[in-house]
Enzyme design. Sequence first.
Site, mmCIF file in Angstrom:
data_model
loop_
_atom_site.group_PDB
_atom_site.id
_atom_site.type_symbol
_atom_site.label_atom_id
_atom_site.label_comp_id
_atom_site.label_asym_id
_atom_site.label_seq_id
_atom_site.Cartn_x
_atom_site.Cartn_y
_atom_site.Cartn_z
ATOM 1 N N ASP A 66 0.883 -1.160 0.000
ATOM 2 C CA ASP A 66 0.000 0.000 0.000
ATOM 3 C C ASP A 66 0.917 1.204 0.000
ATOM 4 O O ASP A 66 1.533 1.534 1.013
ATOM 5 C CB ASP A 66 -0.908 -0.012 1.228
ATOM 6 C CG ASP A 66 -1.886 1.157 1.243
ATOM 7 O OD1 ASP A 66 -1.677 2.114 0.457
ATOM 8 O OD2 ASP A 66 -2.843 1.126 2.024
ATOM 9 N N TYR A 129 -7.394 12.484 -10.168
ATOM 10 C CA TYR A 129 -6.524 11.719 -11.070
ATOM 11 C C TYR A 129 -5.504 12.634 -11.749
ATOM 12 O O TYR A 129 -4.308 12.346 -11.767
ATOM 13 C CB TYR A 129 -7.390 11.013 -12.111
ATOM 14 C CG TYR A 129 -6.621 10.197 -13.118
ATOM 15 C CD1 TYR A 129 -6.197 8.911 -12.817
ATOM 16 C CD2 TYR A 129 -6.353 10.703 -14.389
ATOM 17 C CE1 TYR A 129 -5.508 8.143 -13.739
ATOM 18 C CE2 TYR A 129 -5.665 9.950 -15.322
ATOM 19 C CZ TYR A 129 -5.238 8.673 -14.998
ATOM 20 O OH TYR A 129 -4.546 7.932 -15.926
ATOM 21 N N LYS A 133 -1.364 12.613 -11.277
ATOM 22 C CA LYS A 133 -0.443 12.395 -12.388
ATOM 23 C C LYS A 133 0.474 13.600 -12.586
ATOM 24 O O LYS A 133 1.658 13.450 -12.889
ATOM 25 C CB LYS A 133 -1.224 12.105 -13.673
ATOM 26 C CG LYS A 133 -2.009 10.795 -13.620
ATOM 27 C CD LYS A 133 -1.110 9.601 -13.343
ATOM 28 C CE LYS A 133 -1.866 8.293 -13.411
ATOM 29 N NZ LYS A 133 -1.015 7.121 -13.135
#
Length: 229
Positions: A66, A129, A133
């Site tokens: 994780d 997201y 990124k």
Amino acid sequence: MAGRLEGEIAVVTGSDSGIRHATAVAFAREGADDVAVTIHNDVEGAERTANEVREHGRRAALAPLDQRDPARVGELFRRVTEELGTTTILVNDAGIDSTGRHAGKNRQGTIINVTSVHQEVPRAGAAGYCAAKGGLRNLTRCLSLELAESNITVKNIAPGMVLTPFNQPAIDDPEILKEQVASIPQKRAAEPEEITRVAVFLASREADYIHGTTVYVDGGLIQNMGQGA
């Protein structure tokens, strides 16, 4: 060329499916001695990846991970070192700092971060997201400055649309696929192997002088974003 990664020990995070699955298998096919496959939720998928690595005559280690937990990251690299040896290639698909820094303790190697065209191009409804990124892209740039003198290269692959489970609706429905590829100049999505071929090159000695930069593998998508305005 075959055998470009002979003698390398690779860690591919999130390698239970999609691009990272294909990357782990491609590394084994290209001669990497050992590949560590990390597990988050999909144990069956990770085991499938490990078995495919072994089919190429390479060792595979399965390790839970994780990446939000720095202690787990540290444990991963300790385990890989004990079972396989010192990591020389890391393919990382998470937007946190700790993984890169653990790999950066090595004195030679390659870190490849997998981002997206959306590190540059925002998309409505995908703020988290796109931010992750974009952060990973800047992590690449920062680590390239910090690790250069240790002979560790750091680079990005930024895919466009790829036919993986992430885009399952488009895989299942030709009409959705046609609509989604309309803005891609090549009018198609990539297969996972088209991304992994770039990963193999960037991990090889042929790419030793590529450092701190992004390679876009997107069929020209990022070049087409301003069209029709």
